[in-house]
Design an enzyme around this catalytic site. Structure first.
Site, PDB file in Angstrom:
ATOM      1  N   ASP A 220      19.800   2.275   4.099  1.00 62.99           N
ATOM      2  CA  ASP A 220      18.578   3.061   4.296  1.00 62.99           C
ATOM      3  C   ASP A 220      17.460   2.305   3.600  1.00 62.99           C
ATOM      4  O   ASP A 220      17.413   2.246   2.376  1.00 62.99           O
ATOM      5  CB  ASP A 220      18.752   4.453   3.690  1.00 62.99           C
ATOM      6  CG  ASP A 220      17.491   5.305   3.797  1.00 62.99           C
ATOM      7  OD1 ASP A 220      16.475   4.821   4.338  1.00 62.99           O
ATOM      8  OD2 ASP A 220      17.526   6.465   3.332  1.00 62.99           O
TER       9      ASP A 220
ATOM     10  N   ASN B  26      14.351  -4.617  11.635  1.00 63.87           N
ATOM     11  CA  ASN B  26      13.952  -3.874  12.827  1.00 63.87           C
ATOM     12  C   ASN B  26      13.569  -2.425  12.518  1.00 63.87           C
ATOM     13  O   ASN B  26      12.795  -1.823  13.255  1.00 63.87           O
ATOM     14  CB  ASN B  26      15.109  -3.903  13.838  1.00 63.87           C
ATOM     15  CG  ASN B  26      14.933  -2.877  14.938  1.00 63.87           C
ATOM     16  OD1 ASN B  26      14.130  -3.049  15.833  1.00 63.87           O
ATOM     17  ND2 ASN B  26      15.672  -1.775  14.843  1.00 63.87           N
TER      18      ASN B  26
ATOM     19  N   LYS C  36       4.483  10.267  17.136  1.00 65.67           N
ATOM     20  CA  LYS C  36       4.055  10.464  18.526  1.00 65.67           C
ATOM     21  C   LYS C  36       2.571  10.837  18.543  1.00 65.67           C
ATOM     22  O   LYS C  36       2.047  11.421  17.593  1.00 65.67           O
ATOM     23  CB  LYS C  36       4.860  11.590  19.177  1.00 65.67           C
ATOM     24  CG  LYS C  36       6.370  11.344  19.215  1.00 65.67           C
ATOM     25  CD  LYS C  36       6.768  10.537  20.418  1.00 65.67           C
ATOM     26  CE  LYS C  36       8.269  10.570  20.674  1.00 65.67           C
ATOM     27  NZ  LYS C  36       9.059   9.736  19.803  1.00 65.67           N
TER      28      LYS C  36
ATOM     29  N   ALA D 151      -2.455   4.324  11.704  1.00 66.83           N
ATOM     30  CA  ALA D 151      -1.484   4.066  10.636  1.00 66.83           C
ATOM     31  C   ALA D 151      -0.428   3.066  11.098  1.00 66.83           C
ATOM     32  O   ALA D 151      -0.083   2.126  10.379  1.00 66.83           O
ATOM     33  CB  ALA D 151      -0.831   5.374  10.202  1.00 66.83           C
ATOM     34  N   TYR D 152       0.070   3.266  12.319  1.00 63.41           N
ATOM     35  CA  TYR D 152       1.114   2.375  12.844  1.00 63.41           C
ATOM     36  C   TYR D 152       0.573   0.949  12.952  1.00 63.41           C
ATOM     37  O   TYR D 152       1.205  -0.004  12.500  1.00 63.41           O
ATOM     38  CB  TYR D 152       1.591   2.871  14.211  1.00 63.41           C
ATOM     39  CG  TYR D 152       2.660   2.000  14.826  1.00 63.41           C
ATOM     40  CD1 TYR D 152       3.972   2.071  14.368  1.00 63.41           C
ATOM     41  CD2 TYR D 152       2.368   1.107  15.854  1.00 63.41           C
ATOM     42  CE1 TYR D 152       4.965   1.274  14.919  1.00 63.41           C
ATOM     43  CE2 TYR D 152       3.347   0.310  16.411  1.00 63.41           C
ATOM     44  CZ  TYR D 152       4.649   0.391  15.947  1.00 63.41           C
ATOM     45  OH  TYR D 152       5.627  -0.403  16.487  1.00 63.41           O
ATOM     46  N   GLY D 153      -0.597   0.802  13.541  1.00 65.50           N
ATOM     47  CA  GLY D 153      -1.193  -0.526  13.706  1.00 65.50           C
ATOM     48  C   GLY D 153      -1.421  -1.221  12.378  1.00 65.50           C
ATOM     49  O   GLY D 153      -1.132  -2.411  12.218  1.00 65.50           O
TER      50      GLY D 153
END
Length: 276
Positions: free
Chosen positions: A62, A89, A95, A192-194
């Site tokens: 984890d 990975n 979403k 945030a993801y970017g």
């Protein structure tokens, strides 16, 4: 000669599982480890591969738990004397319709995609054997996000002298500003993801430079890559690529032939080096 070993994080499903499958199908000359937070799901994934005649091993890992990282690192050092291929990975994305407020999304997303992956690299980079390959699964969204940042931030993220400490400080700054609702005013893009993937790509470049300097004769290659928009639980059913197609570039980088010197410290998509 000790047995070679490849380790893939977050690989009980999606792109990670497809990477493990491809390494097994391409007869990687060593043991391939599927890792996941949940041992039950990991074991099930190994069984699903075995049903197709493919042999992978499982180890619990984890990346959000540093004790789990330390334990796994100790296992691979003791059992194999190190690691030949590391594919980072594991990652998350909220979403579009997720009701979680942006400050929460910023903190949670960067915790896994940047800070936990950095923890993995802190403990596993010293274990990478001569001729090893490190592949960090990033995203084209990180490159797109970089272009939406202020000129000052773009300059730092593209500079050859940015340190891991400076980069980590910038990632912390983004989270802090997001909590105050001031990240855009501070020159950051509203994603945030970017931002997390911008950070991971730059971290890959920093580590590549460091290894070239500290272990110049070891032939280790470190790269970040984009698997593309892939049909997974994370990206949804409308994405154009299958997990198997998404695995192609990470596996290509993991299996770069002995003696290869490039790509190294690059951002790679569809097996091609991309501008940064």
């Amino acid at each position: 000669m000790s047995t070679k070993v490849a380790v893939v994080t977050g690989s009980n499903k999606g792109i990670g599982l497809a990477i493990v499958r491809a390494l097994c199908q391409q007869h990687y000359h060593g043991d391939v480890y599927l890792t996941a937070r949940d041992s039950g799901r990991g074991d099930e994934a190994v069984k699903s591969l075995a049903a197709d005649g493919l042999t992978a091993k499982f180890h619990q890992l984890d990346i959000n738990d540093e004790k789990s990282i330390v334990s796994a690192a100790a296992f691979f050092k003791k059992t194999y004397g190190g690691v030949d291929v590391l594919i980072n990975n594991a990652g998350i994305a909220f979403k579009d319709a997720d009701p979680a407020p942006f400050p929460v999304q910023a903190e949670v997303t960067l915790k896994t995609n940047y800070f936990a992956t950095r923890d993995m690299l802190t403990h596993f980079l010293p274990l990478i054997k001569s001729g090893g390959r490190v592949v960090n699964v990033s995203s084209f969204v990180g490159a797109r996000t970089l272009n939406k940042c202020s000129a000052d931030l773009q300059q730092r993220f593209r500079s050859d002298d940015i340190s891991e400490e400076e980069l980590t400080g910038l990632m912390e700054q983004f989270v802090d500003l997001a909590k105050k609702g001031e990240h855009e005013k501070g020159g950051w893009a509203n994603t945030a993801y970017g931002t997390s993937k911008t950070g991971l790509t730059v971290l890959s470049m920093i580590h590549a430079r460091r290894l070239t300097k500290e272990r110049p004769h070891d032939g280790i290659l470190v790269n970040a890559c984009c698997p593309g928009w892939v049909r997974t639980d994370m990206a949804g059913p409308k994405a154009p690529k299958s997990p198997e197609e998404g695995a192609m570039t990470p596996v290509f980088l993991a299996l770069l032939p002995a003696g290869a010197t490039d790509p190294h410290g690059r951002f790679v998509s569809d097996k091609e080096v991309q501008p940064w």
